[in-house]
Motif scaffolding. Structure first.
Motif, mmCIF file in Angstrom:
data_model
loop_
_atom_site.group_PDB
_atom_site.id
_atom_site.type_symbol
_atom_site.label_atom_id
_atom_site.label_comp_id
_atom_site.label_asym_id
_atom_site.label_seq_id
_atom_site.Cartn_x
_atom_site.Cartn_y
_atom_site.Cartn_z
ATOM 1 N N THR A 36 0.829 -1.207 0.000
ATOM 2 C CA THR A 36 0.000 0.000 0.000
ATOM 3 C C THR A 36 0.862 1.255 0.000
ATOM 4 O OG1 THR A 36 -1.841 -1.090 1.135
ATOM 5 C CG2 THR A 36 -1.728 1.310 1.333
ATOM 6 N N MET A 37 1.894 1.268 0.837
ATOM 7 C CA MET A 37 2.747 2.450 0.921
ATOM 8 C C MET A 37 3.557 2.636 -0.362
ATOM 9 S SD MET A 37 1.558 3.592 3.625
ATOM 10 C CE MET A 37 2.475 5.127 3.655
ATOM 11 N N LYS A 42 4.191 5.832 -5.414
ATOM 12 C CA LYS A 42 4.138 5.910 -6.878
ATOM 13 C C LYS A 42 3.064 6.895 -7.333
ATOM 14 C CE LYS A 42 3.749 3.114 -11.023
ATOM 15 N NZ LYS A 42 3.635 1.754 -11.558
ATOM 16 N N THR A 43 1.878 6.809 -6.741
ATOM 17 C CA THR A 43 0.776 7.701 -7.104
ATOM 18 C C THR A 43 1.140 9.166 -6.873
ATOM 19 O OG1 THR A 43 -0.873 6.018 -6.608
ATOM 20 C CG2 THR A 43 -1.634 8.296 -6.556
ATOM 21 N N ALA A 135 4.419 3.992 8.710
ATOM 22 C CA ALA A 135 4.217 5.437 8.553
ATOM 23 C C ALA A 135 5.323 5.976 7.652
ATOM 24 C CB ALA A 135 4.248 6.128 9.911
ATOM 25 N N THR A 136 4.967 6.938 6.811
ATOM 26 C CA THR A 136 5.910 7.474 5.837
ATOM 27 C C THR A 136 5.773 8.985 5.751
ATOM 28 O OG1 THR A 136 5.765 5.419 4.574
ATOM 29 C CG2 THR A 136 6.670 7.331 3.432
ATOM 30 N N ALA A 137 6.903 9.664 5.956
ATOM 31 C CA ALA A 137 6.960 11.119 5.804
ATOM 32 C C ALA A 137 7.861 11.443 4.624
ATOM 33 C CB ALA A 137 7.503 11.772 7.068
ATOM 34 N N PRO A 162 -0.555 3.513 6.483
ATOM 35 C CA PRO A 162 -1.351 2.547 5.703
ATOM 36 C C PRO A 162 -2.797 2.454 6.194
ATOM 37 C CG PRO A 162 0.327 1.423 6.997
ATOM 38 C CD PRO A 162 0.595 2.885 7.112
ATOM 39 N N ARG A 163 -3.002 2.620 7.469
ATOM 40 C CA ARG A 163 -4.361 2.518 8.018
ATOM 41 C C ARG A 163 -5.281 3.540 7.350
ATOM 42 N NH1 ARG A 163 -5.000 1.854 14.187
ATOM 43 N NH2 ARG A 163 -4.624 -0.248 13.496
ATOM 44 N N GLU A 164 -4.826 4.781 7.210
ATOM 45 C CA GLU A 164 -5.674 5.802 6.605
ATOM 46 C C GLU A 164 -5.819 5.572 5.098
ATOM 47 O OE1 GLU A 164 -4.065 9.718 7.267
ATOM 48 O OE2 GLU A 164 -2.173 9.206 6.315
ATOM 49 N N LEU A 165 -4.746 5.142 4.440
ATOM 50 C CA LEU A 165 -4.822 4.905 2.991
ATOM 51 C C LEU A 165 -5.747 3.736 2.669
ATOM 52 C CD1 LEU A 165 -1.086 5.393 2.008
ATOM 53 C CD2 LEU A 165 -2.971 7.018 1.703
#
Length: 169
Positions: A36-37, A42-43, A135-137, A162-165
């Motif tokens: 997912t991340m 990529k998006t 989590a990714t910043a 990922p939870r929110e995405l």
């Protein structure tokens, strides 16, 4: 301007208590979250050309699945120094980076402390200071090169978990 993608490894499994911490793999949720991340990166157009990676199994598996989501595998350097590294050790490793857009994958608590101190202004996102798994910043460096990277000077241009995405889909 250099760009940093700072990611905590995805959720690891605790099924085999005989494994050393460094050898713990991702669990099923972690495997899904890492893909997912990668797809999110990529998006958004956050495409790394270099990876700095902790030597643990869970960070290696996270990268493997992130690259599935990205559709590419950038130049990767595995660093023992990033395994359970402090924020200062993370900065030291980052100062040796050579890419224009670097993905760094490591562990809490060091990575969360690094993110909070690296940012000029931490985002108001409720999970930023907690820095949960995967989590990714994304930071734009306020320096011309990695060697000049300093705490407290860098703009957070994006942050996601990922939870929110996965909740959005």
């Amino acid at each position: 301007m250099p760009r940093l993608i700072l990611m905590r490894h995805a959720k690891s499994g605790w099924d085999d208590p005989r494994l050393d911490d460094i050898d713990r793999p991702l669990n099923a949720r972690g495997q899904r979250n890492a893909v997912t991340m990668g797809a999110w990166l990529k998006t958004k157009g956050y495409i790394p050309d270099q990876v700095l990676l902790s030597s643990s199994i869970r960070t290696r598996e996270t990268l493997d699945r992130v690259t599935r989501g990205l559709g590419l595998c950038p130049n990767t350097t595995v660093l023992d120094a990033l395994y359970l590294a402090s924020e200062h050790r993370i900065l030291s490793a980052l100062k040796k980076a050579t890419g224009d857009c670097v993905l760094l994958i490591a562990h809490n608590p060091g990575i969360g402390e690094f993110a909070a101190d690296f940012a000029s202004h931490p985002p108001l996102h409720p999970d930023f200071l907690r820095y949960p798994t995967a989590a990714t910043a994304v930071f734009d460096l306020k320096a011309d090169n990695w060697e000049q990277a300093r705490f407290g000077e860098n703009e957070v241009i994006d942050f996601a978990t990922p939870r929110e995405l996965e909740a959005e889909t």
